[in-house]
Motif scaffolding. Structure first.
Motif, PDB file in Angstrom:
ATOM      1  N   ALA A  48      90.009  -6.314  73.151  1.00  0.00           N
ATOM      2  CA  ALA A  48      89.645  -4.427  72.933  1.00  0.00           C
ATOM      3  C   ALA A  48      90.263  -4.383  71.908  1.00  0.00           C
ATOM      4  O   ALA A  48      90.491  -2.770  71.395  1.00  0.00           O
ATOM      5  N   TYR A  49      91.925  -4.275  72.389  1.00  0.00           N
ATOM      6  CA  TYR A  49      93.371  -3.255  72.005  1.00  0.00           C
ATOM      7  C   TYR A  49      94.038  -4.212  70.971  1.00  0.00           C
ATOM      8  O   TYR A  49      93.828  -5.256  71.170  1.00  0.00           O
ATOM      9  N   ARG A  50      94.959  -3.145  69.998  1.00  0.00           N
ATOM     10  CA  ARG A  50      95.448  -4.138  69.436  1.00  0.00           C
ATOM     11  C   ARG A  50      96.298  -5.007  69.777  1.00  0.00           C
ATOM     12  O   ARG A  50      96.863  -5.806  69.551  1.00  0.00           O
ATOM     13  N   THR A  51      97.000  -4.818  70.616  1.00  0.00           N
ATOM     14  CA  THR A  51      98.201  -6.091  71.927  1.00  0.00           C
ATOM     15  C   THR A  51      97.974  -5.627  73.047  1.00  0.00           C
ATOM     16  O   THR A  51      98.084  -4.404  73.788  1.00  0.00           O
ATOM     17  N   THR A  52      97.665  -7.152  73.705  1.00  0.00           N
ATOM     18  CA  THR A  52      97.499  -7.060  74.711  1.00  0.00           C
ATOM     19  C   THR A  52      98.229  -8.732  75.090  1.00  0.00           C
ATOM     20  O   THR A  52      98.402  -9.502  74.416  1.00  0.00           O
ATOM     21  N   THR A  53      98.308  -8.603  76.446  1.00  0.00           N
ATOM     22  CA  THR A  53      99.049  -9.497  77.313  1.00  0.00           C
ATOM     23  C   THR A  53      97.822 -10.728  77.229  1.00  0.00           C
ATOM     24  O   THR A  53      97.949 -11.868  77.408  1.00  0.00           O
ATOM     25  N   ASN A  54      96.552 -10.453  77.106  1.00  0.00           N
ATOM     26  CA  ASN A  54      95.282 -11.737  76.933  1.00  0.00           C
ATOM     27  C   ASN A  54      95.154 -12.110  76.146  1.00  0.00           C
ATOM     28  O   ASN A  54      95.568 -12.770  74.386  1.00  0.00           O
ATOM     29  N   PRO A  55      94.347 -13.816  76.439  1.00  0.00           N
ATOM     30  CA  PRO A  55      94.485 -14.571  74.806  1.00  0.00           C
ATOM     31  C   PRO A  55      93.562 -14.324  74.231  1.00  0.00           C
ATOM     32  O   PRO A  55      92.942 -13.254  75.103  1.00  0.00           O
ATOM     33  N   ALA A  56      92.895 -14.672  73.629  1.00  0.00           N
ATOM     34  CA  ALA A  56      91.899 -14.620  72.077  1.00  0.00           C
ATOM     35  C   ALA A  56      90.793 -14.939  72.994  1.00  0.00           C
ATOM     36  O   ALA A  56      89.476 -14.049  72.225  1.00  0.00           O
ATOM     37  N   ILE A  57      89.960 -15.659  73.962  1.00  0.00           N
ATOM     38  CA  ILE A  57      88.993 -15.642  74.171  1.00  0.00           C
ATOM     39  C   ILE A  57      88.796 -13.734  74.888  1.00  0.00           C
ATOM     40  O   ILE A  57      87.669 -13.501  75.625  1.00  0.00           O
ATOM     41  N   ALA A  58      89.586 -13.527  75.557  1.00  0.00           N
ATOM     42  CA  ALA A  58      89.232 -11.853  76.197  1.00  0.00           C
ATOM     43  C   ALA A  58      88.936 -11.243  75.407  1.00  0.00           C
ATOM     44  O   ALA A  58      89.315 -10.018  74.929  1.00  0.00           O
ATOM     45  N   THR A  59      87.102 -11.222  75.235  1.00  0.00           N
ATOM     46  CA  THR A  59      86.671 -10.222  74.546  1.00  0.00           C
ATOM     47  C   THR A  59      85.517 -10.079  75.768  1.00  0.00           C
ATOM     48  O   THR A  59      84.368  -9.462  74.993  1.00  0.00           O
ATOM     49  N   GLY A  60      84.929  -9.935  76.629  1.00  0.00           N
ATOM     50  CA  GLY A  60      84.773  -8.896  77.686  1.00  0.00           C
ATOM     51  C   GLY A  60      83.266  -9.930  77.635  1.00  0.00           C
ATOM     52  O   GLY A  60      82.341  -8.620  77.747  1.00  0.00           O
ATOM     53  N   ASP A  61      82.434 -10.754  77.353  1.00  0.00           N
ATOM     54  CA  ASP A  61      81.279 -11.260  76.906  1.00  0.00           C
ATOM     55  C   ASP A  61      80.966 -11.250  78.214  1.00  0.00           C
ATOM     56  O   ASP A  61      79.243 -10.699  77.983  1.00  0.00           O
ATOM     57  N   GLY A  62      81.134 -11.727  79.778  1.00  0.00           N
ATOM     58  CA  GLY A  62      80.353 -10.811  79.709  1.00  0.00           C
ATOM     59  C   GLY A  62      79.771  -9.788  81.047  1.00  0.00           C
ATOM     60  O   GLY A  62      78.258  -9.827  80.912  1.00  0.00           O
ATOM     61  N   VAL A  63      80.684  -9.145  81.036  1.00  0.00           N
ATOM     62  CA  VAL A  63      80.250  -7.689  80.777  1.00  0.00           C
ATOM     63  C   VAL A  63      79.134  -7.005  79.849  1.00  0.00           C
ATOM     64  O   VAL A  63      77.649  -6.140  80.192  1.00  0.00           O
ATOM     65  N   ALA A  64      79.753  -7.345  78.567  1.00  0.00           N
ATOM     66  CA  ALA A  64      78.857  -6.855  77.156  1.00  0.00           C
ATOM     67  C   ALA A  64      77.451  -7.576  77.538  1.00  0.00           C
ATOM     68  O   ALA A  64      76.277  -6.610  77.266  1.00  0.00           O
ATOM     69  N   MET A  65      76.903  -8.287  78.014  1.00  0.00           N
ATOM     70  CA  MET A  65      75.709  -9.124  78.484  1.00  0.00           C
ATOM     71  C   MET A  65      74.966  -8.639  79.954  1.00  0.00           C
ATOM     72  O   MET A  65      74.071  -8.674  78.871  1.00  0.00           O
ATOM     73  N   VAL A  66      75.411  -8.534  80.291  1.00  0.00           N
ATOM     74  CA  VAL A  66      75.159  -7.801  81.651  1.00  0.00           C
ATOM     75  C   VAL A  66      74.828  -6.257  81.089  1.00  0.00           C
ATOM     76  O   VAL A  66      73.653  -5.744  81.320  1.00  0.00           O
ATOM     77  N   TYR A  67      75.865  -5.345  80.606  1.00  0.00           N
ATOM     78  CA  TYR A  67      75.226  -4.097  80.042  1.00  0.00           C
ATOM     79  C   TYR A  67      73.390  -4.127  78.916  1.00  0.00           C
ATOM     80  O   TYR A  67      72.898  -3.803  79.847  1.00  0.00           O
ATOM     81  N   ARG A  68      73.890  -5.050  77.896  1.00  0.00           N
ATOM     82  CA  ARG A  68      72.962  -5.810  77.364  1.00  0.00           C
ATOM     83  C   ARG A  68      71.231  -5.770  78.045  1.00  0.00           C
ATOM     84  O   ARG A  68      70.496  -5.734  77.679  1.00  0.00           O
ATOM     85  N   ALA A  69      71.180  -6.986  79.215  1.00  0.00           N
ATOM     86  CA  ALA A  69      70.874  -6.563  80.445  1.00  0.00           C
ATOM     87  C   ALA A  69      70.184  -6.509  81.950  1.00  0.00           C
ATOM     88  O   ALA A  69      68.875  -6.469  81.777  1.00  0.00           O
TER      89      ALA A  69
END
Length: 538
Positions: A211-232
């Motif tokens: 979610a940020y311009r520079t991160t130590t996380n790999p490209a896969i770290a896109t908050g998928d689980g959090v977003a899915m639970v919020y939509r549910a």
């Protein structure tokens, strides 16, 4: 296409694999399906350098000291019961990992080498060189692949959690019995959307650093689980507490994943200096370079703004080079590859988005607010980290909560009896009326805008004006992306953008609600802490 499994695990990091292995060994006749959107080893776990914080030297350390260090770092928001659980159950979980084949560095006498990092009062970090996460992931993957009733499906992107909503019922935040039946996934190999049903689903989807311009996380770290639970309509908490690692290697013009310079380098004596060569941390905290991460990151941010520079320096010139290479071989090689000789030159470093202390709200057994859906690892909010994670507590938390999720699920009637499969009436994915997007720039440019907004307005230091601007821009990005989602066939890029916008919204919303400065959340309009300590649940 429809598929059914006894246990569904989304994510193949240390949390997901630990749970999968334990469940599969307990139920050798039942099927465990692990799905991951990339290769099995491409996880946040893989990139963890420093190590695991665990008390294994009771002569010089104690559970009480580790508990106190965690509570102090968490700045009043930790759940003390959960802290005690993780610290006291941690040694057994680490030993299990060792029994599965993980190798940690040892002294000549056979004792484990123990490092010290920011916020820790004692040396208690066990590690494997400077690639501890990689080693843990390797051992777990080998154990999982040797288990015949575990299947790992790679390149499979989860779109949404299936609940009563997909049966035509109205589901809201106040619905008391929201139930997970499985997930819809985009199979990137066949390019088809499939339905996977399960008795029980575990989310171990990692963080949201992208979610940020520079991160130590790999490209896969896109908050998928959090977003899915919020939509549910599940509960999310404390998303405003985004930890910025103080020392990512600064490379001019870099976007995306930055190379991490582990905190263990400062634990071994590395000194932060500003452009004038001053060791500045003593002006910010009596613990100097080994203060907790929130304090060090804000201090670096302050020095950069004060001096008008884009980075500070990490001085390791006084180190014994041979010992540095032995402990930090990958950091040494990375620095060498960009022209830095650590024996004679300082390392340019700057903070980068690193870890989400908030996430899917769970209890001490990993239950989310949605039935048949658990969560552990970075995507969850257990109460361990509070307002700021203590260094090297994350891998420990993942193992402990994966084990507790496993203990909670074994023996459940729905699992033991394998009676009626859930959600048999759930329809297949409906893609009618959608077409392939004509221009990928509609997705890629929106991602850049999101990352720019989050970095500029919702970074280490915030204020109300910045948060309001961020929310307005996120609202527009959400509207444009939802229109694209409704009219386009889904793709990994579109799904990740949609999830990141949701995560960005949750971070901004939580930050706007918190009218104080605490831990990782610092708002210049509210520089003091509130007397009322509370979690922000969305």
């Amino acid at each position: 296409m429809e598929r059914k499994t006894d246990f569904l695990v989304i994510g193949s990091g240390i949390a997901g694999l630990t749970y999968a292995l334990k469940v599969a060994q307990y139920y050798p006749a039942k099927q465990v399906l692990v799905i991951t959107k990339a290769n099995a080893d491409e996880t946040n776990t893989k990139y963890a350098q420093g190590g695991v914080a665990v008390v294994n030297d009771l002569e010089n350390d104690s559970f009480e000291k580790h508990i106190d260090d965690t509570l102090i770092a968490g700045d009043g928001l930790c759940n003390k019961k959960v802290v005690e659980i993780v610290v006291k159950e941690g040694p057994d979980r680490v030993q299990e990992l060792i029994d599965w084949g993980a190798r940690f560095d040892k002294e000549k006498d056979g004792d484990y080498k123990l490092g010290k990092e920011g916020g820790h009062s004692e040396f208690r970090i066990i590690h494997h060189k400077d690639i501890t996460g990689w080693e843990m992931e390797r051992a777990l993957l080998e154990a999982v692949q040797a288990q015949p009733n575990i299947e790992i499906v790679k390149h499979c992107f989860v779109i949404d959690i299936i609940t009563q909503h997909h049966l035509g019922y109205l589901v809201t935040k106040s619905t008391p019995d929201i139930t997970a039946y499985g997930v819809y996934v985009l199979n990137l190999v066949t390019n088809r959307i499939e339905k996977i049903l399960s008795h029980h689903t575990l989310l171990a989807t990692g963080g949201n650093g992208q979610a940020y311009r520079t991160t130590t996380n790999p490209a896969i770290a896109t908050g998928d689980g959090v977003a899915m639970v919020y939509r549910a309509k599940g509960k999310i908490e404390n998303m405003e507490f985004i930890q910025f690692h103080p020392t990512a290697l600064y490379e001019a013009g870099l976007r995306g994943q930055a190379f991490l310079i582990t905190e263990a380098v400062r634990g071994d004596g590395g000194i932060l200096r500003n452009k004038d060569g001053e060791a500045f941390m003593e002006r910010y905290d009596e613990r100097k370079d080994l203060a907790p991460r929130d304090i060090v990151a804000r201090a670096i941010d302050s020095e950069m703004k004060r001096t008008g520079t884009e980075h500070v320096w990490l001085d390791c010139r006084h180190f014994d080079v041979a010992k540095f290479i032995d402990h930090f071989p990958n950091i040494y090689e990375k620095c060498k590859s960009v022209g830095i000789d650590i024996a004679h030159q300082m390392i340019p470093v700057a903070p980068a988005a690193h870890y989400s202390c908030g996430g899917i709200k769970v209890d001490e057994w990993g239950h989310s607010s949605i039935q048949n859906l658990s969560a552990c690892g970075e995507c969850s909010s257990t109460g361990l980290h509070g307002a700021n994670r203590l260094a090297s507590n994350s891998l420990l938390e993942a193992m402990v909560f994966a084990h507790r999720c496993y203990l909670d699920i074994i023996g459940r009637p729905a699992v033991e009896e394998s009676a009626v499969w859930p959600g048999d009436a759930i329809p297949a994915w409906d893609a009618k009326g959608t077409t392939d997007p004509k221009e990928m720039i509609l997705i890629t440019q929106s991602l850049k805008e999101l990352q720019q907004v989050m970095s500029d307005y919702v970074g280490i230091v915030r204020n109300d004006i910045r948060l309001k601007r961020a929310m307005k821009r996120l609202d527009l990005l959400w509207e444009e992306t939802e229109q694209l989602y409704q009219s386009s066939s889904v793709s990994p890029q579109l799904l990740e953008l949609r999830n990141l916008i949701t995560v960005g919204y949750l971070i901004v919303k939580g930050a706007a609600f918190r009218k104080e400065s605490r831990g990782l959340h610092f708002n210049t309009d509210y520089p003091e802490k509130n007397e009322l300590v509370q979690n922000i649940v969305l």
